[in-house]
Design a protein around this motif. Structure first.
Motif, mmCIF file in Angstrom:
data_model
loop_
_atom_site.group_PDB
_atom_site.id
_atom_site.type_symbol
_atom_site.label_atom_id
_atom_site.label_comp_id
_atom_site.label_asym_id
_atom_site.label_seq_id
_atom_site.Cartn_x
_atom_site.Cartn_y
_atom_site.Cartn_z
ATOM 1 N N VAL A 221 24.752 52.907 63.334
ATOM 2 C CA VAL A 221 25.817 52.230 64.070
ATOM 3 C C VAL A 221 26.562 51.217 63.208
ATOM 4 O O VAL A 221 27.737 50.943 63.441
ATOM 5 C CB VAL A 221 25.241 51.553 65.338
ATOM 6 N N LEU A 222 25.913 50.680 62.181
ATOM 7 C CA LEU A 222 26.535 49.675 61.313
ATOM 8 C C LEU A 222 27.156 50.342 60.092
ATOM 9 O O LEU A 222 26.503 51.114 59.380
ATOM 10 C CB LEU A 222 25.492 48.640 60.870
ATOM 11 N N ASP A 223 28.419 50.038 59.861
ATOM 12 C CA ASP A 223 29.168 50.556 58.725
ATOM 13 C C ASP A 223 28.501 50.118 57.420
ATOM 14 O O ASP A 223 28.107 48.963 57.271
ATOM 15 C CB ASP A 223 30.588 49.987 58.820
ATOM 16 N N HIS A 224 28.378 51.036 56.472
ATOM 17 C CA HIS A 224 27.756 50.715 55.194
ATOM 18 C C HIS A 224 28.482 49.613 54.437
ATOM 19 O O HIS A 224 27.898 48.990 53.546
ATOM 20 C CB HIS A 224 27.674 51.969 54.325
ATOM 21 N N TYR A 225 29.738 49.351 54.764
ATOM 22 C CA TYR A 225 30.452 48.260 54.107
ATOM 23 C C TYR A 225 29.761 46.916 54.369
ATOM 24 O O TYR A 225 29.869 45.990 53.570
ATOM 25 C CB TYR A 225 31.901 48.206 54.594
ATOM 26 N N GLY A 226 29.022 46.832 55.453
ATOM 27 C CA GLY A 226 28.283 45.614 55.757
ATOM 28 C C GLY A 226 27.154 45.339 54.780
ATOM 29 O O GLY A 226 26.611 44.226 54.762
ATOM 30 N N ALA A 227 26.791 46.314 53.959
ATOM 31 C CA ALA A 227 25.745 46.107 52.954
ATOM 32 C C ALA A 227 26.277 45.397 51.717
ATOM 33 O O ALA A 227 25.509 45.076 50.810
ATOM 34 C CB ALA A 227 25.134 47.446 52.558
ATOM 35 N N THR A 228 27.583 45.121 51.668
ATOM 36 C CA THR A 228 28.189 44.465 50.496
ATOM 37 C C THR A 228 27.603 43.081 50.260
ATOM 38 O O THR A 228 27.211 42.740 49.142
ATOM 39 C CB THR A 228 29.712 44.343 50.683
ATOM 40 N N ASN A 229 27.537 42.268 51.307
ATOM 41 C CA ASN A 229 26.985 40.917 51.222
ATOM 42 C C ASN A 229 26.810 40.403 52.651
ATOM 43 O O ASN A 229 27.274 41.032 53.610
ATOM 44 C CB ASN A 229 27.888 39.988 50.393
ATOM 45 N N PRO A 230 26.113 39.258 52.844
ATOM 46 C CA PRO A 230 25.863 38.773 54.211
ATOM 47 C C PRO A 230 27.129 38.480 55.011
ATOM 48 O O PRO A 230 27.144 38.676 56.232
ATOM 49 C CB PRO A 230 25.047 37.500 53.973
ATOM 50 N N ALA A 231 28.202 38.020 54.360
ATOM 51 C CA ALA A 231 29.448 37.747 55.087
ATOM 52 C C ALA A 231 30.029 39.036 55.655
ATOM 53 O O ALA A 231 30.490 39.076 56.803
ATOM 54 C CB ALA A 231 30.451 37.061 54.166
ATOM 55 N N GLU A 232 30.022 40.099 54.853
ATOM 56 C CA GLU A 232 30.540 41.374 55.343
ATOM 57 C C GLU A 232 29.605 41.975 56.401
ATOM 58 O O GLU A 232 30.061 42.647 57.323
ATOM 59 C CB GLU A 232 30.729 42.355 54.188
ATOM 60 N N PHE A 233 28.315 41.712 56.274
ATOM 61 C CA PHE A 233 27.386 42.194 57.301
ATOM 62 C C PHE A 233 27.704 41.561 58.648
ATOM 63 O O PHE A 233 27.748 42.247 59.680
ATOM 64 C CB PHE A 233 25.943 41.870 56.905
ATOM 65 N N PHE A 234 27.957 40.246 58.665
ATOM 66 C CA PHE A 234 28.301 39.573 59.927
ATOM 67 C C PHE A 234 29.587 40.150 60.516
ATOM 68 O O PHE A 234 29.678 40.381 61.725
ATOM 69 C CB PHE A 234 28.454 38.073 59.685
ATOM 70 N N ALA A 235 30.586 40.404 59.674
ATOM 71 C CA ALA A 235 31.859 40.935 60.166
ATOM 72 C C ALA A 235 31.698 42.350 60.698
ATOM 73 O O ALA A 235 32.232 42.697 61.761
ATOM 74 C CB ALA A 235 32.909 40.892 59.051
ATOM 75 N N VAL A 236 30.958 43.192 59.986
ATOM 76 C CA VAL A 236 30.726 44.569 60.429
ATOM 77 C C VAL A 236 29.904 44.590 61.718
ATOM 78 O O VAL A 236 30.194 45.364 62.641
ATOM 79 C CB VAL A 236 30.027 45.366 59.308
ATOM 80 N N ALA A 237 28.892 43.734 61.800
ATOM 81 C CA ALA A 237 28.072 43.673 63.011
ATOM 82 C C ALA A 237 28.884 43.165 64.202
ATOM 83 O O ALA A 237 28.672 43.592 65.341
ATOM 84 C CB ALA A 237 26.847 42.793 62.778
ATOM 85 N N THR A 238 29.824 42.259 63.941
ATOM 86 C CA THR A 238 30.720 41.795 65.007
ATOM 87 C C THR A 238 31.562 42.944 65.542
ATOM 88 O O THR A 238 31.738 43.091 66.761
ATOM 89 C CB THR A 238 31.615 40.660 64.490
ATOM 90 N N GLU A 239 32.103 43.763 64.642
ATOM 91 C CA GLU A 239 32.846 44.954 65.085
ATOM 92 C C GLU A 239 31.984 45.812 65.999
ATOM 93 O O GLU A 239 32.435 46.248 67.072
ATOM 94 C CB GLU A 239 33.264 45.793 63.886
#
Length: 289
Positions: A221-239
């Motif tokens: 369910v979580l876009d692999h782009y969220g694995a870039t760093n914790p900031a991107e993980f929070f943004a992807v998880a928000t989506e």
């Protein structure tokens, strides 16, 4: 006597400088959205369609303030329309629906909108110190100087996908929330040490799991782009929280609970359960700048 008049004039000018913006804001908030404006929210903000009356009224108030305070700038020849303004404001204000009073992204000044994906220069430095200049195709970027940059084509596309997956507005405005803690590191302002401990434990674990899945090419369910760093993980998880709430709750229940406590709304109330997770299509967002 002249000095007294000078002081009085300065005081009066100061009072006007304080009072006039507040009066203009009250006037803007008192004006209800027109029928045509509400129809745009109905069409382009999927979650708005299923909200109860109180949630709708709050979102509309937040949208009015957003439109009053933020400047929209069309880039690459794009002419900003009311549909663009309302769609972006409506999606951005979803993140604020349950979290705070009337404050709407206080450090944000302008939203820059391109017709489609846009090119930005990037400088890469490898381990040997070799500098490589390149240009990257992006859908959006969030900056700490009061700007968010968006691709209108991808903003509009978010409301057309079935099932919903990517949402560039939610992604970039999650970065804006993240930065309110003083650092853009995947931990927005949470209010207490206990909340940070719980947040860190859950998000660190799920971030590590996503990096593992991305390495081995396993989709979820979580876009692999969220694995870039914790900031991107929070943004992807928000989506995922707002666009795919049933899937996120089923696959990442502890993560979903953390987001319930932070955003203070449950998007599952606005959607029916979705089909199995779609395959990631490789689109990229900009890094936080």
């Amino acid at each position: 006597m002249e000095a007294l008049w000078t002081v009085s004039a300065l005081v009066a000018a100061g009072l006007l400088a304080w009072a006039v913006p507040r009066w203009r804001l009250r006037r803007a908030l008192a004006r209800p959205l027109a029928v045509a404006e509400l129809e745009i929210l109905e069409c382009n903000v999927e979650q708005y369609r299923e909200m109860d009356a109180a949630q709708r009224a709050r979102l509309e108030r937040l949208v009015r303030r957003f439109l009053h305070e933020k400047t929209f700038v069309g880039c690459a020849g794009l002419e900003i329309s009311e549909e663009m303004r309302l769609t972006i404001a409506g999606q951005a204000c979803l993140l604020l629906l349950g979290t705070r009073g009337d404050s709407v992204y206080p450090t944000l000044n302008a939203v820059l909108v391109y017709p489609g994906a846009f090119l930005v220069p990037r400088r890469q430095v490898d381990a040997a110190g070799v500098v490589t200049e390149e240009r990257q195709d992006l859908l959006g970027e969030s900056w700490d100087d009061g700007r968010v940059i968006l691709s209108w084509d991808h903003v509009r596309r978010a409301g057309m996908e079935e099932p919903p997956t990517h949402n560039v507005v939610l992604h970039e405005f999650a970065h804006q929330l993240d930065s309110e803690s003083g650092a853009t590191n995947g931990a927005p302002y949470l209010g207490s040490p206990e909340r940070y401990r719980s947040w860190s434990e859950v998000l660190s674990r799920d971030f590590a799991a996503l990096r593992h899945d991305a390495w081995f090419g396993r989709e979820g369910v979580l876009d692999h782009y969220g694995a870039t760093n914790p900031a991107e993980f929070f943004a992807v998880a928000t989506e995922a929280f707002f666009e795919q709430p049933h899937r996120l709750a089923a696959r990442h229940p502890a993560l979903y609970e953390e987001f319930l406590k932070y955003y203070r709304v449950d998007p599952r109330a606005w959607q029916t359960p979705q089909a199995p997770e779609p395959v990631f299509d490789g689109m990229a967002y900009g890094q936080w700048q």
